[in-house]
Design a protein around this motif. Sequence first.
Motif, PDB file in Angstrom:
ATOM      1  N   ALA A 101       0.823  -1.217   0.000  1.00  0.00           N
ATOM      2  CA  ALA A 101       0.000   0.000   0.000  1.00  0.00           C
ATOM      3  C   ALA A 101       0.856   1.265   0.000  1.00  0.00           C
ATOM      4  CB  ALA A 101      -0.965   0.011   1.181  1.00  0.00           C
ATOM      5  N   GLY A 102       2.065   1.165  -0.538  1.00  0.00           N
ATOM      6  CA  GLY A 102       2.955   2.304  -0.542  1.00  0.00           C
ATOM      7  C   GLY A 102       2.462   3.448  -1.413  1.00  0.00           C
ATOM      8  N   LEU A 103       2.622   4.661  -0.915  1.00  0.00           N
ATOM      9  CA  LEU A 103       2.139   5.836  -1.633  1.00  0.00           C
ATOM     10  C   LEU A 103       3.270   6.729  -2.114  1.00  0.00           C
ATOM     11  CD1 LEU A 103      -0.874   6.803   0.640  1.00  0.00           C
ATOM     12  CD2 LEU A 103      -0.893   5.462  -1.478  1.00  0.00           C
ATOM     13  N   ARG A 104       4.493   6.465  -1.678  1.00  0.00           N
ATOM     14  CA  ARG A 104       5.609   7.317  -2.053  1.00  0.00           C
ATOM     15  C   ARG A 104       6.887   6.495  -2.104  1.00  0.00           C
ATOM     16  NH1 ARG A 104       3.532   8.579   2.715  1.00  0.00           N
ATOM     17  NH2 ARG A 104       2.351  10.290   1.794  1.00  0.00           N
ATOM     18  N   PRO A 105       7.890   6.998  -2.839  1.00  0.00           N
ATOM     19  CA  PRO A 105       9.118   6.201  -3.032  1.00  0.00           C
ATOM     20  C   PRO A 105       9.856   5.872  -1.740  1.00  0.00           C
ATOM     21  CG  PRO A 105       8.973   7.932  -4.667  1.00  0.00           C
ATOM     22  CD  PRO A 105       7.882   8.199  -3.683  1.00  0.00           C
ATOM     23  N   ASN A 106       9.799   6.758  -0.766  1.00  0.00           N
ATOM     24  CA  ASN A 106      10.572   6.528   0.458  1.00  0.00           C
ATOM     25  C   ASN A 106       9.758   5.801   1.517  1.00  0.00           C
ATOM     26  OD1 ASN A 106       8.846   8.622   0.957  1.00  0.00           O
ATOM     27  ND2 ASN A 106      10.296   9.838   2.135  1.00  0.00           N
ATOM     28  N   GLY A 107       8.954   4.853   1.069  1.00  0.00           N
ATOM     29  CA  GLY A 107       8.124   4.089   1.981  1.00  0.00           C
ATOM     30  C   GLY A 107       8.886   2.986   2.703  1.00  0.00           C
ATOM     31  N   GLN A 108       8.141   2.160   3.388  1.00  0.00           N
ATOM     32  CA  GLN A 108       8.688   1.038   4.133  1.00  0.00           C
ATOM     33  C   GLN A 108       8.561  -0.209   3.267  1.00  0.00           C
ATOM     34  OE1 GLN A 108       9.913   1.342   7.355  1.00  0.00           O
ATOM     35  NE2 GLN A 108      10.576  -0.784   7.345  1.00  0.00           N
ATOM     36  N   TYR A 109       9.682  -0.735   2.832  1.00  0.00           N
ATOM     37  CA  TYR A 109       9.662  -1.884   1.941  1.00  0.00           C
ATOM     38  C   TYR A 109       9.644  -3.162   2.767  1.00  0.00           C
ATOM     39  CZ  TYR A 109      10.272   1.307  -1.889  1.00  0.00           C
ATOM     40  OH  TYR A 109      10.064   2.315  -2.807  1.00  0.00           O
ATOM     41  N   ASP A 110       8.690  -4.009   2.456  1.00  0.00           N
ATOM     42  CA  ASP A 110       8.454  -5.193   3.275  1.00  0.00           C
ATOM     43  C   ASP A 110       9.184  -6.427   2.765  1.00  0.00           C
ATOM     44  OD1 ASP A 110       5.446  -3.714   2.821  1.00  0.00           O
ATOM     45  OD2 ASP A 110       6.161  -3.944   4.891  1.00  0.00           O
ATOM     46  N   TYR A 111       9.372  -6.494   1.464  1.00  0.00           N
ATOM     47  CA  TYR A 111       9.950  -7.691   0.857  1.00  0.00           C
ATOM     48  C   TYR A 111      11.005  -7.291  -0.162  1.00  0.00           C
ATOM     49  CZ  TYR A 111       5.758  -9.698   2.868  1.00  0.00           C
ATOM     50  OH  TYR A 111       4.771 -10.074   3.728  1.00  0.00           O
ATOM     51  N   TRP A 112      12.035  -8.128  -0.249  1.00  0.00           N
ATOM     52  CA  TRP A 112      13.171  -7.862  -1.127  1.00  0.00           C
ATOM     53  C   TRP A 112      13.533  -9.112  -1.922  1.00  0.00           C
ATOM     54  CZ3 TRP A 112      15.743  -3.111  -1.249  1.00  0.00           C
ATOM     55  CH2 TRP A 112      15.332  -2.184  -0.298  1.00  0.00           C
ATOM     56  N   GLY A 113      14.005  -8.887  -3.141  1.00  0.00           N
ATOM     57  CA  GLY A 113      14.554  -9.971  -3.923  1.00  0.00           C
ATOM     58  C   GLY A 113      16.001 -10.225  -3.558  1.00  0.00           C
ATOM     59  N   GLN A 114      16.600 -11.209  -4.213  1.00  0.00           N
ATOM     60  CA  GLN A 114      17.966 -11.598  -3.891  1.00  0.00           C
ATOM     61  C   GLN A 114      19.008 -10.781  -4.638  1.00  0.00           C
ATOM     62  OE1 GLN A 114      16.164 -13.059  -6.150  1.00  0.00           O
ATOM     63  NE2 GLN A 114      17.562 -13.328  -7.896  1.00  0.00           N
ATOM     64  N   GLY A 115      18.570 -10.050  -5.639  1.00  0.00           N
ATOM     65  CA  GLY A 115      19.470  -9.177  -6.386  1.00  0.00           C
ATOM     66  C   GLY A 115      19.987  -9.802  -7.664  1.00  0.00           C
ATOM     67  N   THR A 116      20.307  -8.951  -8.631  1.00  0.00           N
ATOM     68  CA  THR A 116      20.910  -9.388  -9.873  1.00  0.00           C
ATOM     69  C   THR A 116      22.029  -8.413 -10.228  1.00  0.00           C
ATOM     70  OG1 THR A 116      20.462 -10.044 -12.175  1.00  0.00           O
ATOM     71  CG2 THR A 116      19.232  -8.143 -11.349  1.00  0.00           C
ATOM     72  N   GLN A 117      23.160  -8.950 -10.645  1.00  0.00           N
ATOM     73  CA  GLN A 117      24.329  -8.129 -10.904  1.00  0.00           C
ATOM     74  C   GLN A 117      24.247  -7.503 -12.292  1.00  0.00           C
ATOM     75  OE1 GLN A 117      27.247  -7.502  -8.915  1.00  0.00           O
ATOM     76  NE2 GLN A 117      27.636  -6.009 -10.555  1.00  0.00           N
ATOM     77  N   VAL A 118      24.498  -6.213 -12.347  1.00  0.00           N
ATOM     78  CA  VAL A 118      24.641  -5.499 -13.616  1.00  0.00           C
ATOM     79  C   VAL A 118      26.054  -4.928 -13.664  1.00  0.00           C
ATOM     80  CG1 VAL A 118      23.915  -3.500 -14.970  1.00  0.00           C
ATOM     81  CG2 VAL A 118      22.206  -4.943 -13.829  1.00  0.00           C
ATOM     82  N   THR A 119      26.788  -5.294 -14.683  1.00  0.00           N
ATOM     83  CA  THR A 119      28.149  -4.811 -14.844  1.00  0.00           C
ATOM     84  C   THR A 119      28.265  -4.123 -16.195  1.00  0.00           C
ATOM     85  OG1 THR A 119      29.019  -6.629 -13.499  1.00  0.00           O
ATOM     86  CG2 THR A 119      30.590  -5.427 -14.866  1.00  0.00           C
TER      87      THR A 119
END
Length: 122
Positions: A101-119
């Motif tokens: 239910a986030g309304l703005r970019p600086n919200g509270q992020y509840d879940y995260w992915g594991q990440g992907t590398q960009v080089t």
Amino acid sequence: QVQLVESGGGLVQAGGSLRLSCAASGRTFSYYAMGWFRQAPGKERELAAWVSANGVDTYYTDSVKGRFTISRDNAKSTVYLQMNSLKFEDTAVYYCAADYAGLRPNGQYDYWGQGTQVTVSS
């Protein structure tokens, strides 16, 4: 619970393009605002791009404006980050994150992915 899985990272020459994808499973994807974060070695994690739950509103950090585009397909429970005109300084691990239910970019992020590398090679 929401599970997030990023894909699409890799090695690209400066000036090239990549499209990152983040596939979500679990709770209703359309309830979540989504952010793409990145963290370069020795630097703090930063929010690169953000999209509202309905896909109408977006945000970009200044360094990627005009080059990156965030989008989402709620029917596929996926958020994308199209990255064009890549620069060496875009090299980082990119993470997607979900904000209920986030309304703005600086919200509270509840879940995260594991990440992907960009080089990006210069």
